[in-house]
Structure formats: C-alpha cells, structure tokens
Design a protein around this motif. Structure first.
Motif, PDB file in Angstrom:
ATOM      1  N   MET A 224       0.839  -1.192   0.000  1.00 36.84           N
ATOM      2  CA  MET A 224       0.000   0.000   0.000  1.00 36.84           C
ATOM      3  C   MET A 224       0.879   1.249   0.000  1.00 36.84           C
ATOM      4  O   MET A 224       1.926   1.262   0.620  1.00 36.84           O
TER       5      MET A 224
ATOM      6  N   GLU B 182       1.480   5.111   1.196  1.00 34.58           N
ATOM      7  CA  GLU B 182       1.107   5.887   2.381  1.00 34.58           C
ATOM      8  C   GLU B 182      -0.135   6.713   2.092  1.00 34.58           C
ATOM      9  O   GLU B 182      -1.070   6.733   2.867  1.00 34.58           O
TER      10      GLU B 182
ATOM     11  N   ASN C  58      -3.308   4.562   2.189  1.00 33.20           N
ATOM     12  CA  ASN C  58      -3.898   4.114   3.447  1.00 33.20           C
ATOM     13  C   ASN C  58      -4.385   5.284   4.279  1.00 33.20           C
ATOM     14  O   ASN C  58      -5.332   5.136   5.027  1.00 33.20           O
TER      15      ASN C  58
HETATM   16  C1  LIG Z   1       0.623   3.256   5.723  1.00 37.73           C
HETATM   17  O1  LIG Z   1       1.443   2.257   5.113  1.00 37.73           O
HETATM   18  C2  LIG Z   1       2.816   2.379   5.406  1.00 37.73           C
HETATM   19  C3  LIG Z   1       3.588   1.335   4.614  1.00 37.73           C
HETATM   20  O2  LIG Z   1       2.788   0.523   3.871  1.00 37.73           O
HETATM   21  C4  LIG Z   1       3.033   2.235   6.912  1.00 37.73           C
HETATM   22  O3  LIG Z   1       4.406   2.365   7.203  1.00 37.73           O
HETATM   23  C5  LIG Z   1       2.216   3.276   7.624  1.00 37.73           C
HETATM   24  O4  LIG Z   1       2.329   3.087   9.037  1.00 37.73           O
HETATM   25  C6  LIG Z   1       0.762   3.189   7.227  1.00 37.73           C
HETATM   26  N1  LIG Z   1       0.005   4.329   7.801  1.00 37.73           N
HETATM   27  C7  LIG Z   1      -1.149   4.161   8.433  1.00 37.73           C
HETATM   28  C8  LIG Z   1      -1.786   5.411   8.943  1.00 37.73           C
HETATM   29  O5  LIG Z   1      -1.694   3.064   8.588  1.00 37.73           O
END
Ligand SMILES: *[C@@H]1O[C@H](CO)[C@@H](O)[C@H](O)[C@H]1NC(C)=O
Ligand SMILES: *[C@@H]1O[C@H](CO)[C@@H](O)[C@H](O)[C@H]1NC(C)=O
Length: 372
Positions: A21, A23, A26
């Motif tokens: 995913m 950043e 997500n």
């Molecule tokens: C979003 O994804 C990244 C890597 O895939 C991760 O390091 C990060 O903590 C995630 N952020 C959230 C808000 O879940």
C-alpha cells in the motif's frame, strides 16, 4: 516504478490488488472510512495486460475513465474487473507527425491490417519523454514488411526506417537505418535523460508496393532491470535462442549495418556459443565471399575488415566473414564459436555501404555455456 490507479467503490470490503500500500492510499482509506463508511478505495497497479482483440496485443490496466482520458480504447478487463485493459495505438495517414505519449503504444500503418499502398511519403512518430527518469525505448517490429533493394540498400526507391536516437554511449552504437522484412525483430535505443526522447521515421520510397507495420513501443526508465545495456541494438535473454541480421527473412543483408546484438549473461553461465542455424534457406551465414570466385570452396576468414563481418570475441579471432561461420580459417563446414571466459556476451555486425546483392546475412543460434 509502476504507477497505480485509484478507484472509489461502494461496498464493505476493501479489495487490495497489487503490491504494498502507498502511504497516501492508506491515509485516504482511513479518512474515507470515517467520512463515508460505505465507500472504499481500490487501487491497482497499471501493469501490462492482454487485450481481448485480435493479435493478443498488450495494453495497460487503467480505470475506464483514465483510459478514455488518455484516448486509449478499452479491450477487456483486468484487476479483478476494477480496471479495463486499455490499448493505445497510433495509425492514420502520414500527413501529420504523430506523438507517442503512452508506454506500450502500437504504431500501425494506415489501414492496418491491410497494406498501405501509398508510396513516397514519410511517417514521423515523435516519442514523448513520458518519465523524468527515462533512459531507453524498445521497438518491437511485431509485423513489419517494407521494401529493400536487391543490393541491400534502404531509402530512395525503397523504404528507410530510421530511429533518431538523441544519445548514444558510442558513435558506433546508434541504431542503423533498416528496411525489408523485419517481422519479429526488435530495436533498442537510448533516449538520454533530457530533451527530446527521439523519433521514428518510416520513409516510404518511390517504388509502389505493399507496406505493413505494427510496431510496439516500450519505454524503460533508468532503474528498470529489464532494460538492455546501452549500445545494444538487439538484446536477448535466456540460456539459448536464435537471432538474425535485420531483413534475414527478406533474404538480403542490408548495407551500412553497425550494431551490437547483446545477450544477458544468465546466472551460472560463463561463455557464449554461437553457431549457424540448421535451416539451410535462406543460407544461415553468407556475409561476403572469399574472393576466389568459386562459391563451392567455402573459406571462412578472409580479410574481413574490408568486407561485411560479424564481430565476436574468441581466444583467436574477432572478425568472421565469408560463407561459413567457423573458428578455423578455410573451413568448408560450419562450426560453433565459443567466447573466452570473461568476454562480453556480444555479437556485432558491420556491413559495407556498397552492393550486397546475393548475401543473406545470418541466422545464428546462441547457447550459454555453464561455468565450470
Ligand atoms: C501506511 O502504510 C505504510 C507502509 O505501507 C506504513 O508504514 C504506515 O504506518 C501506514 N500508515 C497508516 C496510517 O496506517
Ligand atoms: C512500460 O511497460 C513495461 C511493461 O510492458 C514496464 O516494464 C515498464 O516499466 C514501463 N515503463 C515505464 C516508463 O513505465
């Protein structure tokens, strides 16, 4: 390096396709969840896909909106039905220059798959620098039937297919002008990293005849592991295969060739072996004759530097010409050549700029030899 598409869908399950995913995605997902719990974001990579139309052409997986915005045509689904396989092609008459702005675009003659009958016209295709980190373009001549002369000349009465490459690591490594029957062959060239990314011109000569072309354009950025080493006009991967001089299928060696066929050294392999293909027609190695006027006597090594030759590094010889490919001068039967350990996996072709009537060029097999 592959870009992604993002799509908002109504539903309860977030369906994730593709790699890790991002950043941004997500973050979007969690915000989206808070704001409208019924909507989910689907992302998928814009990977190559196979279209459903004739010829199994390769498209790019995009949302239907993206495909329409980029002026592609949807042809089948991908990404579990969230995407369409979007085909990009450039055709039409040659009265205006065309611009290629999408990876994996097919360049086709006017009226394809029927032949183009209009002589004395030049079709120009300019390559957009679609990526800030662009290094290389590969042209796949899926189908390319054009006219070459009986002496192996391109241009004037016959056709000339020319790539203008803005950059080359060596003066000898620009792609040659080609013509004739090139279906199934390919050509790499360097784009450099700034300015124009180059152009392709298909100059149809004054001779009336049928020209057909479907050429696939693939852009490679500098980090792409699949790209060819710079200065390799043709590039082959895998432990074994065959390769031909341009227009071998047209049974005629072309004049003014000066390019390298390169082979990716596969893991565990130390040397490259080349030999004539077994099919006898067209003659699988006929670059020049030995000058004795007797074609029945097959000499291998004459003063190759003054005629057309294949350059290949073995412990003893670097230039091969004549009527047989063999490491032994004067051999009457062809034999295999094997590079020395540590040598580059490379076969060059140099031809003269005068008549080559009657010379077919080469159709060679290659095989990588395992390390001891
Ligand atoms: C979003 O994804 C990244 C890597 O895939 C991760 O390091 C990060 O903590 C995630 N952020 C959230 C808000 O879940
Ligand atoms: C173009 O598409 C090929 C796959 O067909 C891919 O390997 C390459 O990375 C793409 N090039 C760019 C610049 O995105």
């Amino acid at each position: 390096m592959v870009s992604r598409s993002c799509l908002c869908v109504l539903g309860l399950v977030v369906c994730l396709i593709g790699g890790a995913m991002s950043e941004r995605r997500n973050i979007t997902t969690s915000r989206q969840k808070r704001l409208f719990s019924l909507f989910n974001i689907v992302t998928f990579e814009n990977e190559a896909c196979t279209t459903t139309g004739a010829g199994n052409l390769i498209g790019t997986c995009l949302t239907s909106t993206e495909c329409a915005d980029m002026r592609g045509s949807p042809s089948g689904n991908c990404a579990a039905g969230f995407g369409v396989c979007c085909l990009f092609d450039v055709a039409g008459d040659c009265s205006t220059e065309q611009t290629i702005s999408q990876n994996c675009t097919y360049i086709r003659n006017n009226g394809f798959p029927s032949a183009d009958m209009t002589p004395s016209e030049t079709c120009t295709y300019n390559f957009n620098r679609i990526d800030n980190n662009l290094c290389q373009i590969r042209l796949d001549f899926d189908m390319l039937i054009s006219l070459s002369s009986a002496e192996g000349a391109c241009g004037t009465a016959n056709d000339a297919i020319t790539v203008t490459s803005p950059f080359s690591p060596s003066a000898n490594a620009f792609p040659p002008t080609v013509c004739g029957t090139l279906s199934g062959q390919h050509m790499y060239f360097e784009t450099g990293t700034t300015g124009t990314a180059g152009a392709l011109t298909i100059a149809k000569g004054t001779t009336a005849g049928n020209r057909i072309f479907q050429i696939k354009v693939t852009y490679y950025n500098c980090n792409n592991l699949a790209k060819a080493p710079a200065s390799c006009t043709q590039y082959f991967t895998g432990e074994s295969g065959s390769f031909q001089s341009y227009n071998f299928e047209g049974n005629q060696l072309l004049q003014n060739m000066n390019y390298n066929n390169c082979f990716r050294q596969e893991e565990g392999f130390c040397r490259l072996q080349i030999s004539e293909a077994t099919a006898m027609t067209p003659d699988p190695f006929l670059l020049s004759d030995d000058g004795d006027g007797d074609v029945a006597v097959k000499a291998t090594v004459l003063d190759c530097a003054t005629v057309s030759y294949v350059a290949f590094t073995t412990p003893t010889n670097t230039m091969f010409c004549g009527e047989n490919l063999s490491s032994k001068a004067g051999d009457t039967i062809p034999g295999a050549l094997t590079s020395a350990p540590g040598d580059s996996f490379l076969v060059g072709l140099r031809t003269v700029g005068t008549t080559l009537a009657g010379y077919t060029g080469f159709n060679l097999n290659y095989k990588q030899v395992a390390c001891p």
